[in-house]
Scaffold this motif. Structure first.
Motif, PDB file in Angstrom:
ATOM      1  N   GLY A 303       0.827  -1.287   0.121  1.00  0.00           N
ATOM      2  CA  GLY A 303       0.275   0.219   0.064  1.00  0.00           C
ATOM      3  C   GLY A 303       0.977   1.023   0.406  1.00  0.00           C
ATOM      4  N   SER A 304       0.326   2.356   0.523  1.00  0.00           N
ATOM      5  CA  SER A 304       1.433   4.003   0.513  1.00  0.00           C
ATOM      6  C   SER A 304       2.204   3.563   1.082  1.00  0.00           C
ATOM      7  CB  SER A 304      -0.380   4.897   0.519  1.00  0.00           C
ATOM      8  OG  SER A 304      -0.845   4.200   2.078  1.00  0.00           O
ATOM      9  N   SER A 305       2.443   3.047   2.221  1.00  0.00           N
ATOM     10  CA  SER A 305       2.996   2.722   3.304  1.00  0.00           C
ATOM     11  C   SER A 305       4.782   2.206   2.821  1.00  0.00           C
ATOM     12  CB  SER A 305       3.149   2.110   4.117  1.00  0.00           C
ATOM     13  OG  SER A 305       2.730   0.729   4.356  1.00  0.00           O
ATOM     14  N   THR A 306       3.857   1.446   1.127  1.00  0.00           N
ATOM     15  CA  THR A 306       5.491   0.740   0.613  1.00  0.00           C
ATOM     16  C   THR A 306       6.126   1.340  -0.499  1.00  0.00           C
ATOM     17  OG1 THR A 306       4.116  -0.818  -0.131  1.00  0.00           O
ATOM     18  CG2 THR A 306       5.116  -1.536   1.969  1.00  0.00           C
ATOM     19  N   PRO A 307       6.292   2.448  -0.396  1.00  0.00           N
ATOM     20  CA  PRO A 307       6.512   3.616  -2.348  1.00  0.00           C
ATOM     21  C   PRO A 307       7.890   2.382  -2.887  1.00  0.00           C
ATOM     22  CG  PRO A 307       7.485   4.581  -0.414  1.00  0.00           C
ATOM     23  CD  PRO A 307       6.838   3.757   0.556  1.00  0.00           C
ATOM     24  N   SER A 308       9.186   2.424  -1.729  1.00  0.00           N
ATOM     25  CA  SER A 308       9.680   1.886  -3.132  1.00  0.00           C
ATOM     26  C   SER A 308       9.550   0.348  -3.947  1.00  0.00           C
ATOM     27  CB  SER A 308      11.184   0.962  -1.727  1.00  0.00           C
ATOM     28  OG  SER A 308      11.295   2.116  -1.332  1.00  0.00           O
ATOM     29  N   SER A 314       5.676  -0.596 -10.658  1.00  0.00           N
ATOM     30  CA  SER A 314       5.556   0.077 -11.908  1.00  0.00           C
ATOM     31  C   SER A 314       6.185   0.104 -12.804  1.00  0.00           C
ATOM     32  CB  SER A 314       5.510   1.644 -11.329  1.00  0.00           C
ATOM     33  OG  SER A 314       5.576   2.556 -12.450  1.00  0.00           O
ATOM     34  N   CYS A 315       7.752  -0.237 -12.230  1.00  0.00           N
ATOM     35  CA  CYS A 315       8.577  -0.288 -13.356  1.00  0.00           C
ATOM     36  C   CYS A 315       8.905  -1.608 -13.907  1.00  0.00           C
ATOM     37  CB  CYS A 315      10.037  -0.494 -12.113  1.00  0.00           C
ATOM     38  SG  CYS A 315      10.626   1.279 -11.825  1.00  0.00           S
ATOM     39  N   LEU A 316       8.753  -3.065 -13.017  1.00  0.00           N
ATOM     40  CA  LEU A 316       8.295  -4.115 -14.177  1.00  0.00           C
ATOM     41  C   LEU A 316       6.760  -4.540 -14.953  1.00  0.00           C
ATOM     42  CD1 LEU A 316       9.960  -6.494 -10.729  1.00  0.00           C
ATOM     43  CD2 LEU A 316      10.522  -6.229 -13.806  1.00  0.00           C
ATOM     44  N   GLU A 317       6.174  -3.427 -14.897  1.00  0.00           N
ATOM     45  CA  GLU A 317       5.192  -3.702 -15.729  1.00  0.00           C
ATOM     46  C   GLU A 317       5.323  -3.165 -17.071  1.00  0.00           C
ATOM     47  OE1 GLU A 317       2.191   0.168 -14.747  1.00  0.00           O
ATOM     48  OE2 GLU A 317       1.432  -0.832 -13.017  1.00  0.00           O
ATOM     49  N   LYS A 318       6.275  -3.114 -17.790  1.00  0.00           N
ATOM     50  CA  LYS A 318       6.710  -3.305 -18.758  1.00  0.00           C
ATOM     51  C   LYS A 318       7.189  -4.434 -19.436  1.00  0.00           C
ATOM     52  CE  LYS A 318      10.084   1.525 -19.517  1.00  0.00           C
ATOM     53  NZ  LYS A 318      10.790   1.462 -19.364  1.00  0.00           N
ATOM     54  N   LEU A 319       7.038  -5.496 -18.353  1.00  0.00           N
ATOM     55  CA  LEU A 319       7.138  -7.142 -18.058  1.00  0.00           C
ATOM     56  C   LEU A 319       6.362  -7.529 -18.693  1.00  0.00           C
ATOM     57  CD1 LEU A 319      11.491  -7.579 -17.593  1.00  0.00           C
ATOM     58  CD2 LEU A 319       9.958  -7.659 -19.465  1.00  0.00           C
ATOM     59  N   THR A 320       4.752  -7.414 -17.000  1.00  0.00           N
ATOM     60  CA  THR A 320       3.696  -7.784 -17.324  1.00  0.00           C
ATOM     61  C   THR A 320       3.026  -7.893 -17.944  1.00  0.00           C
ATOM     62  OG1 THR A 320       3.515  -6.142 -15.124  1.00  0.00           O
ATOM     63  CG2 THR A 320       4.752  -8.472 -14.747  1.00  0.00           C
ATOM     64  N   SER A 321       3.152  -6.330 -18.268  1.00  0.00           N
ATOM     65  CA  SER A 321       1.474  -5.332 -19.783  1.00  0.00           C
ATOM     66  C   SER A 321       1.256  -6.440 -20.769  1.00  0.00           C
ATOM     67  CB  SER A 321       1.745  -4.225 -19.712  1.00  0.00           C
ATOM     68  OG  SER A 321       2.967  -3.809 -20.555  1.00  0.00           O
ATOM     69  N   GLU A 322       0.508  -6.263 -21.101  1.00  0.00           N
ATOM     70  CA  GLU A 322       0.358  -6.873 -22.347  1.00  0.00           C
ATOM     71  C   GLU A 322       1.462  -6.830 -23.860  1.00  0.00           C
ATOM     72  OE1 GLU A 322      -3.187  -6.971 -26.569  1.00  0.00           O
ATOM     73  OE2 GLU A 322      -3.832  -6.545 -24.232  1.00  0.00           O
TER      74      GLU A 322
END
Length: 344
Positions: A303-308, A314-322
């Motif tokens: 959640g918001s308490s774990t920004p890192s 978020s960075c790995l979305e380049k590999l997990t997205s369609e």
């Protein structure tokens, strides 16, 4: 006369390397010793060590077999005592059974009368192991050579195996076998051909047989071995390519055309790489699904308490997205994008 059985102490003393086997190795820095003489002296010592090594391992195998069998008779039936015995001597289970197999092979060769005990000294350790694994007919050939006093290394085992394979295979025409018998066509060149022919259908075998019958020489045999290998690779790979299964491609006709144009090796490689690509695409899809599933689970647990952690996701979305994005070099000049689309 009653023959007394030597005690374990007497056997141990007999196996002790005597004084005349306290090896005097040549000085490697002595330039007065010719290179040939130096290598001969070293080789002589190596052969003696090889013999002791083989004899020792055979007896170790017999000892291990006795301990194991004793456990079967009087133990708990689960082999715990045997395993503890191995553990106390820092021997792995696989090492133990390899030595037992060596002892079994030695005893079989001796019991069948194919090998005299004294002839074991003519084997290198590796050659004996290779002989133990061989077919009974080859074991007999190798044992006969050892009985005559020949030094048996893995090269001799391979040579005798090649000769037997070539001379006893129905895949080699009789006229070609005659060439092998008179020495004009070394059998070692025929053995690899037999191995490749065994993988082919009858139609392809007959064509190769005709070719070596008309030109029974080393170059032709080598060429036909290469051709048989490519044929086997082509047929095996073509059967695995999913893309070809529902297509109208005539695999046999394509094969004949490749043979006619002398590009069989290239065609076989094409089909092989197609197989590899299909397999890798399947692996890619599986990894993509797995990565996405793990990312989803981690997202739920953060959640918001774990920004890192959120930044990592978020960075790995380049590999997990369609659409998967990946740079192929450090400079970032080459970027590939793969869109994964399924029937789902």
């Amino acid at each position: 006369m009653v023959e007394t059985v030597p005690s374990p102490v007497e056997i141990a003393e007999a196996l002790t390397i005597p004084a005349d086997l306290e090896f005097n190795l040549p000085d490697p820095e002595d330039d007065q010793i010719a290179e040939e003489d130096f290598l001969q002296k070293v080789d002589d010592v190596w052969k003696v060590c090889d013999r002791f090594d083989l004899q020792t391992d055979i007896w170790r195998g017999r000892i291990l077999r006795a301990v194991r069998d004793r456990e079967k008779v009087g133990g708990e039936g689960r082999g715990t005592g045997f395993l503890n015995w191995l553990k106390n001597r820092e021997i792995t289970k696989s090492q133990a059974y390899a030595l037992i197999q060596l002892a079994n092979s030695a005893d079989t060769l001796l019991e069948e009368g194919n090998l005299e005990p004294t002839a074991i000294n003519n084997f290198s350790k590796r050659a004996f192991v290779e002989t133990a694994k061989a077919e009974p007919e080859i074991q007999k050939l190798v044992s006969e050579a050892a009985q005559k006093g020949d030094r048996i290394t893995r090269r001799e085992v391979k040579q005798l195996t090649d000769e037997y394979t070539a001379m006893n295979s129905d895949l080699i025409p009789e006229s070609v076998k005659e060439k092998a018998v008179d020495g004009s066509l070394p059998p070692r060149h025929l053995a690899p051909l037999v191995k490749e022919l065994e993988k082919l259908p009858e139609e392809q075998i007959s064509e190769i047989q005709k070719e070596i019958e008309s030109n029974p020489d080393v170059d032709t045999v080598k060429q036909m071995t290469s051709t048989a290998k490519s044929l086997s690779k082509y047929l095996d790979s073509a059967a695995q390519v999913e893309t070809l299964r529902d297509s109208a491609v005539d695999i046999e006709s394509a094969l004949q055309e490749a043979l006619r144009l002398d590009c069989l090796s290239l065609t076989a490689d094409l089909v092989k790489q197609a197989t590899n690509l299909e397999q890798n695409v399947g692996k890619l899809y599986t990894l993509w699904k797995k990565l996405g599933s793990i990312a989803d689970r981690l997202y739920v647990e953060t959640g918001s308490s774990t920004p890192s952690l959120r930044s990592l996701l978020s960075c790995l979305e380049k590999l997990t997205s369609e659409v998967i994005e990946l740079r192929l070099d450090d400079e970032g000049e080459k970027m590939i994008r793969l869109r994964i689309m399924t029937d789902e």
